[in-house]
Design a protein around this motif. Structure first.
Motif, PDB file in Angstrom:
ATOM      1  N   LEU A   1       0.980  -1.050  -0.148  1.00 25.32           N
ATOM      2  CA  LEU A   1       0.171  -0.193   0.273  1.00 25.32           C
ATOM      3  C   LEU A   1       0.845   1.310   0.102  1.00 25.32           C
ATOM      4  O   LEU A   1       0.490   2.203  -0.436  1.00 25.32           O
ATOM      5  CB  LEU A   1      -0.924   0.006   1.331  1.00 25.32           C
ATOM      6  CG  LEU A   1      -2.087  -0.855   1.325  1.00 25.32           C
ATOM      7  CD1 LEU A   1      -2.860  -1.068   2.571  1.00 25.32           C
ATOM      8  CD2 LEU A   1      -3.116  -0.597   0.086  1.00 25.32           C
ATOM      9  N   ALA A   2       2.015   1.213   0.631  1.00 21.32           N
ATOM     10  CA  ALA A   2       2.706   2.342   0.888  1.00 21.32           C
ATOM     11  C   ALA A   2       3.424   2.577  -0.417  1.00 21.32           C
ATOM     12  O   ALA A   2       3.666   3.767  -0.812  1.00 21.32           O
ATOM     13  CB  ALA A   2       3.876   2.252   2.072  1.00 21.32           C
ATOM     14  N   ASP A   3       3.918   1.678  -1.294  1.00 17.55           N
ATOM     15  CA  ASP A   3       4.681   1.838  -2.488  1.00 17.55           C
ATOM     16  C   ASP A   3       4.256   1.644  -3.728  1.00 17.55           C
ATOM     17  O   ASP A   3       4.914   1.640  -4.861  1.00 17.55           O
ATOM     18  CB  ASP A   3       6.086   0.842  -2.296  1.00 17.55           C
ATOM     19  CG  ASP A   3       6.852   1.466  -1.497  1.00 17.55           C
ATOM     20  OD1 ASP A   3       6.740   2.544  -1.064  1.00 17.55           O
ATOM     21  OD2 ASP A   3       8.133   0.774  -1.103  1.00 17.55           O
ATOM     22  N   ALA A   4       2.915   1.386  -3.887  1.00 11.21           N
ATOM     23  CA  ALA A   4       2.106   1.015  -5.071  1.00 11.21           C
ATOM     24  C   ALA A   4       2.367   2.219  -6.086  1.00 11.21           C
ATOM     25  O   ALA A   4       2.049   3.503  -5.529  1.00 11.21           O
ATOM     26  CB  ALA A   4       0.642   0.524  -4.816  1.00 11.21           C
ATOM     27  N   ASP A   5       2.431   2.247  -7.309  1.00 13.98           N
ATOM     28  CA  ASP A   5       2.577   3.104  -8.253  1.00 13.98           C
ATOM     29  C   ASP A   5       1.052   3.839  -8.245  1.00 13.98           C
ATOM     30  O   ASP A   5       0.745   4.911  -8.236  1.00 13.98           O
ATOM     31  CB  ASP A   5       2.511   2.612  -9.614  1.00 13.98           C
ATOM     32  CG  ASP A   5       4.055   2.077  -9.886  1.00 13.98           C
ATOM     33  OD1 ASP A   5       4.902   2.786  -9.325  1.00 13.98           O
ATOM     34  OD2 ASP A   5       4.270   1.065 -10.379  1.00 13.98           O
ATOM     35  N   VAL A   6      -0.326   2.987  -8.036  1.00 12.50           N
ATOM     36  CA  VAL A   6      -1.319   3.551  -8.056  1.00 12.50           C
ATOM     37  C   VAL A   6      -1.971   2.692  -6.898  1.00 12.50           C
ATOM     38  O   VAL A   6      -1.804   1.321  -6.807  1.00 12.50           O
ATOM     39  CB  VAL A   6      -2.182   3.367  -9.482  1.00 12.50           C
ATOM     40  CG1 VAL A   6      -3.668   3.781  -8.891  1.00 12.50           C
ATOM     41  CG2 VAL A   6      -1.710   4.367 -10.334  1.00 12.50           C
ATOM     42  N   LEU A   7      -2.650   3.099  -6.185  1.00  9.12           N
ATOM     43  CA  LEU A   7      -3.446   2.339  -5.131  1.00  9.12           C
ATOM     44  C   LEU A   7      -4.050   1.185  -5.276  1.00  9.12           C
ATOM     45  O   LEU A   7      -4.772   1.236  -6.303  1.00  9.12           O
ATOM     46  CB  LEU A   7      -4.252   3.419  -4.006  1.00  9.12           C
ATOM     47  CG  LEU A   7      -3.464   4.295  -3.245  1.00  9.12           C
ATOM     48  CD1 LEU A   7      -4.346   5.167  -2.533  1.00  9.12           C
ATOM     49  CD2 LEU A   7      -2.673   3.469  -2.120  1.00  9.12           C
ATOM     50  N   PRO A   8      -3.736  -0.153  -4.827  1.00 13.34           N
ATOM     51  CA  PRO A   8      -4.315  -1.363  -5.241  1.00 13.34           C
ATOM     52  C   PRO A   8      -5.683  -1.550  -4.825  1.00 13.34           C
ATOM     53  O   PRO A   8      -6.189  -2.897  -4.254  1.00 13.34           O
ATOM     54  CB  PRO A   8      -3.254  -2.459  -4.588  1.00 13.34           C
ATOM     55  CG  PRO A   8      -2.941  -1.638  -3.178  1.00 13.34           C
ATOM     56  CD  PRO A   8      -2.654  -0.339  -3.783  1.00 13.34           C
ATOM     57  N   PHE A   9      -6.749  -0.610  -5.284  1.00 15.56           N
ATOM     58  CA  PHE A   9      -8.054  -1.096  -4.996  1.00 15.56           C
ATOM     59  C   PHE A   9      -8.624  -1.905  -6.028  1.00 15.56           C
ATOM     60  O   PHE A   9      -8.155  -1.537  -7.377  1.00 15.56           O
ATOM     61  CB  PHE A   9      -8.703   0.167  -4.379  1.00 15.56           C
ATOM     62  CG  PHE A   9      -8.354   0.618  -3.181  1.00 15.56           C
ATOM     63  CD1 PHE A   9      -9.276   0.177  -1.881  1.00 15.56           C
ATOM     64  CD2 PHE A   9      -7.310   1.560  -2.950  1.00 15.56           C
ATOM     65  CE1 PHE A   9      -8.713   0.681  -0.850  1.00 15.56           C
ATOM     66  CE2 PHE A   9      -7.189   1.962  -1.837  1.00 15.56           C
ATOM     67  CZ  PHE A   9      -7.926   1.673  -0.776  1.00 15.56           C
ATOM     68  N   GLU A  10      -9.621  -2.701  -6.044  1.00 17.85           N
ATOM     69  CA  GLU A  10     -10.300  -3.190  -7.173  1.00 17.85           C
ATOM     70  C   GLU A  10     -11.593  -3.452  -6.599  1.00 17.85           C
ATOM     71  O   GLU A  10     -12.037  -3.510  -5.624  1.00 17.85           O
ATOM     72  CB  GLU A  10      -9.697  -4.866  -7.363  1.00 17.85           C
ATOM     73  CG  GLU A  10     -10.187  -5.522  -8.430  1.00 17.85           C
ATOM     74  CD  GLU A  10     -11.353  -6.214  -8.281  1.00 17.85           C
ATOM     75  OE1 GLU A  10     -11.823  -6.783  -9.131  1.00 17.85           O
ATOM     76  OE2 GLU A  10     -11.643  -6.644  -6.835  1.00 17.85           O
TER      77      GLU A  10
END
Length: 756
Positions: A563-572
């Motif tokens: 969550l801290a390092d994702a390019d774009v937040l990993p929501f789906e």
């Protein structure tokens, strides 16, 4: 916190020798949600370095130190532990502070329970220390056995046995002509959260409530008792709060706002979440003489426990005298907040929390989760020394006052509500954890993300991923629905969150996406909320090598890092759409089943064919006729679900496109994603409990910890409030439509850039 009950007994999945927790080897075939391929490869390398830092010995040492003395709210060791952990966080490079709230925390000054007729018995109301447990004899420091937020009271009355003391149990009593008005009831632990038992008893007219641990549920019927085995001994009793948390958690005197030092407070005698009658927990040793003195009808077979007596219902001839008085004091709670500022998106915060207070020594509850969090924080600190820094801000939180009613976390959330809703991306919670199978619940916008996390952590016993081991359990021991999902669904379905731990104010009041994670099923026992929840007990029966503590640190560490390092937040959103559609089907089926059952019952009553003599020695009264169930208009919900499915598909298509986003668009997209959950809140909140605002998840009004999904609709139907059901269908549909609109906006930002 919520006890993890023994439901992980999977045939064919018996434990093997423990090995250090490992991770599945990364391959290029494993994409990461929110990461470009090159960034995913770098993330896997970072996680390998993170794992290399984790040391089971640290978890053991910290647990031994933190559980060395009782550390309930208001105790010297509670403050000492907070200061000790703050010192650790500071030494690891975190900007650390202790935030203090001031909360009501009553402790007992008088406890009397006597059987006054037809025989005499004075309850011991004390747990017996054992020589094999080094801390069980710290009597001067221990809180006595009591239920926090019971009323003061002095009552004498006939006794009635009410099984688990939930509403349907009183329906069974009514069919036997038994009324508890003016009586003291005795209920066994289980079947619902403890606070529901005095709540329902008071509604039924009882004037006092006793709660005991029956050995069938929690004692020698399960196996050898402590210290020979892990199960609750004869004098063991379960402390715990009976605050009416389904109405609102936190300080009962400051509903909806932070309990700062000078906050305006209600009179505790008028606080709506404090019980209306006195209530006391007792051991099965103290319960035995009381239950043995009952006469009247025999209890239904399913109500009978494992004590060596016939289980009668009463009322009487047993009469009891219950007298309770409390010190109604305000005490400080110490929340430790440790922050590592993000390098790229410092205004997006990842919150990771666990509580540190306990009813007594609290090795399992809560320190098994707290020491894993400490090790995660230490390992991240070591990564920082090598030049890494998270893109987003990471906050590690150690909450105080969880046990009496989520006091520390709720008051911190209410005090800082505006900043939380503006900045917090997700709240990641743990509590107690031991050996066994993965248990995960939370926001279904994070379900696919969490499945990828669990895919990459190996179970230390079976050397398969923690996701696949849980899937194997579901295939063997799950419900038919769980078995079907395990066979057919690519992702493991995570559960929905009710209450019982510190995620509640963040998810259900403020709309922050949340996860609650732990392991269990092979370390069950009877130490819960007793003097036996100790380091000695934990290292003998729970997680002796701390291998599962390391696995928990690996799991939650990955959640935090990704969550801290994702390019774009990993929501789906497709998993959420699928799950909410399932909830919609359930509430419609509930209404239809109630309609069919009501019509069938009316026909039997009219024809006088209702079974009145299932037991010739104990004829049952017929149930009361019920109002017919109308046909409800579910169109607003169905229409909203259709829009949600469309928006979820649109976002999925957009995120998969080869779209290069500018930094400004990434920031805009992130905010749309993490604030989407807030669209599921209603301004009005749920009926009769407006503090709970989430329209998908809430603790049940009569289940306490247990979740009710689509709670406004479901509970209105269950309680046969048809006008309210119509209103809640519209309100829930409107919230889902707002959410779908936000997802559509996210899809537009994630898609191809507009032509200039």
């Amino acid at each position: 916190m919520l006890k993890r009950y023994a439901f992980f007994l999977a045939a064919g999945l018996l434990a093997g020798p423990l090995a250090p927790a490992q991770t599945a080897p990364p391959t290029e075939a494993k994409p990461l949600l929110g990461f470009e391929p090159a960034a995913a490869a770098a993330e896997y390398q970072l996680e390998t370095r993170f794992d290399a830092q984790l040391k089971a010995g640290n978890l053991r040492d910290w647990m031994k130190r933190l559980s060395a003395h009782p550390h309930h709210v208001g105790s010297p060791y509670d403050k000492d532990n907070a200061e000790y952990m703050a010192g650790l966080f500071k030494s690891w490079g975190y900007d650390t502070r202790i935030d203090v709230s001031y909360v009501l925390f009553p402790t007992p000054k008088l406890r009397v329970l006597e059987l006054v007729g037809p025989t005499k018995y004075t309850a011991v109301l004390a747990e017996k220390p054992v020589p094999e447990d080094a801390t069980s004899g710290q009597t001067a420091e221990q809180l006595p056995t009591y239920n926090c937020f019971s009323r003061d009271g002095d009552v004498t009355a006939e006794l009635v046995f009410v099984n688990y003391g939930i509403p349907k149990d009183y329906e069974e009593l009514a069919r036997r002509g038994i009324d508890v008005k003016g009586k003291v009831v005795i209920a066994r632990y289980g079947g619902s959260w403890r606070g529901i038992k005095p709540k329902v008893a008071a509604e039924m007219g009882a004037i006092g409530c006793l709660i005991y641990s029956d050995p069938k549920d929690d004692g020698y019927a399960q196996g050898d008792v402590y210290p020979k085995g892990p199960f609750r001994p004869e004098t063991g009793a379960q402390r715990g709060s009976v605050l009416d948390m389904p109405t609102y958690p936190g300080d009962p005197l400051t509903p909806g706002y932070g309990s700062t030092k000078n906050a305006k407070r209600l009179d505790y005698k008028k606080a709506p979440t404090i019980t209306q009658i006195p209530v006391l927990p007792i051991s099965y040793g103290d319960a035995l003489p009381l239950l043995a003195a009952l006469a009247g009808p025999m209890a239904p077979e399913a109500w009978r426990g494992a004590l060596p007596i016939p289980y009668h219902l009463g009322p009487g001839p047993a009469r009891v005298h219950l007298q309770l008085a409390f010190n109604w004091k305000t005490e400080p709670v110490y929340n430790v907040i440790a922050t590592l500022k993000g390098s790229q998106y410092p205004d997006e915060w990842i919150m990771r929390g666990n509580h540190h207070d306990a009813w007594v020594n609290g090795a399992s509850d809560p320190l098994s989760g707290m020491v894993a969090e400490l090790e995660e924080a230490r390992a991240l600190g070591e990564l920082v020394k090598t030049g890494w820094r998270p893109k987003r801000t990471v906050m590690f939180c150690a909450w105080d006052g969880e046990e009496p009613g989520l006091l520390g976390s709720t008051e911190w959330a209410e005090t800082n509500a505006a900043a939380i809703q503006k900045h917090v991306v997700a709240y990641l919670n743990t509590d107690n954890s031991d050996r066994g199978f993965l248990d995960a619940a939370g926001s279904h916008t994070l379900e696919k993300f969490f499945n990828q996390v669990g895919r990459d952590v190996m179970d230390p016993e079976k050397q398969v991923s923690i996701i696949e081991r849980r899937r194997a359990y579901d295939l063997v021991e799950g419900s038919p629905e769980a078995q079907k999902d395990a066979r057919d669904r690519p992702d493991l379905r995570i559960g929905a969150l009710g209450s019982g731990s510190d995620y509640s104010p963040y998810l259900q009041h403020l709309g922050i996406p949340a996860l609650n994670v732990g392991f269990g099923g092979e370390g069950e026992g009877g130490e819960y909320h007793s003097i036996f929840d100790s380091f000695d007990d934990f290292t003998r029966f729970k997680d002796p090598t701390f291998a599962y503590g390391v696995a928990l640190a690996q799991t939650m560490g990955r959640c935090t890092l990704r969550l801290a390092d994702a390019d774009v937040l990993p929501f789906e959103f497709q998993n959420l759409s699928n799950t909410v559609a399932k909830y919609g089907t359930e509430v419609k089926q509930l209404a239809e089943t109630m309609r069919t059952d009501t019509e069938k019952q009316a026909k039997l009553l009219a024809e006088k064919r209702f079974d009145l003599v299932s037991n010739p020695d104990q004829p049952l009264l017929p149930p009361k006729p019920q109002e017919a169930v109308p046909y409800l208009n579910f169109a607003p919900l169905d229409n909203a679900l259709a829009k949600l499915e469309q928006s979820a598909q649109a976002y999925d298509q957009a995120r998969r496109g080869p779209n290069k986003l500018s930094e400004d668009r990434k920031k805009e997209l992130d905010q749309l994603l993490y604030q989407a959950e807030q669209q599921l809140l209603s301004v009005e909140g749920l009926p009769r409990r407006p503090w709970y605002r989430h329209q998908l998840y809430a603790p049940g009004f009569y289940t306490g910890y247990g979740v009710k999904t689509l709670p406004g609709i479901r509970e209105a139907v269950e309680e046969r409030k048809w006008a309210e059901a119509d209103e809640q269908i519209r309100r829930t549909g409107a919230a889902i439509e707002r959410f779908a609109g936000q997802v559509n906006r996210a899809a537009a930002v994630a898609g191809p850039a507009p032509v200039q």
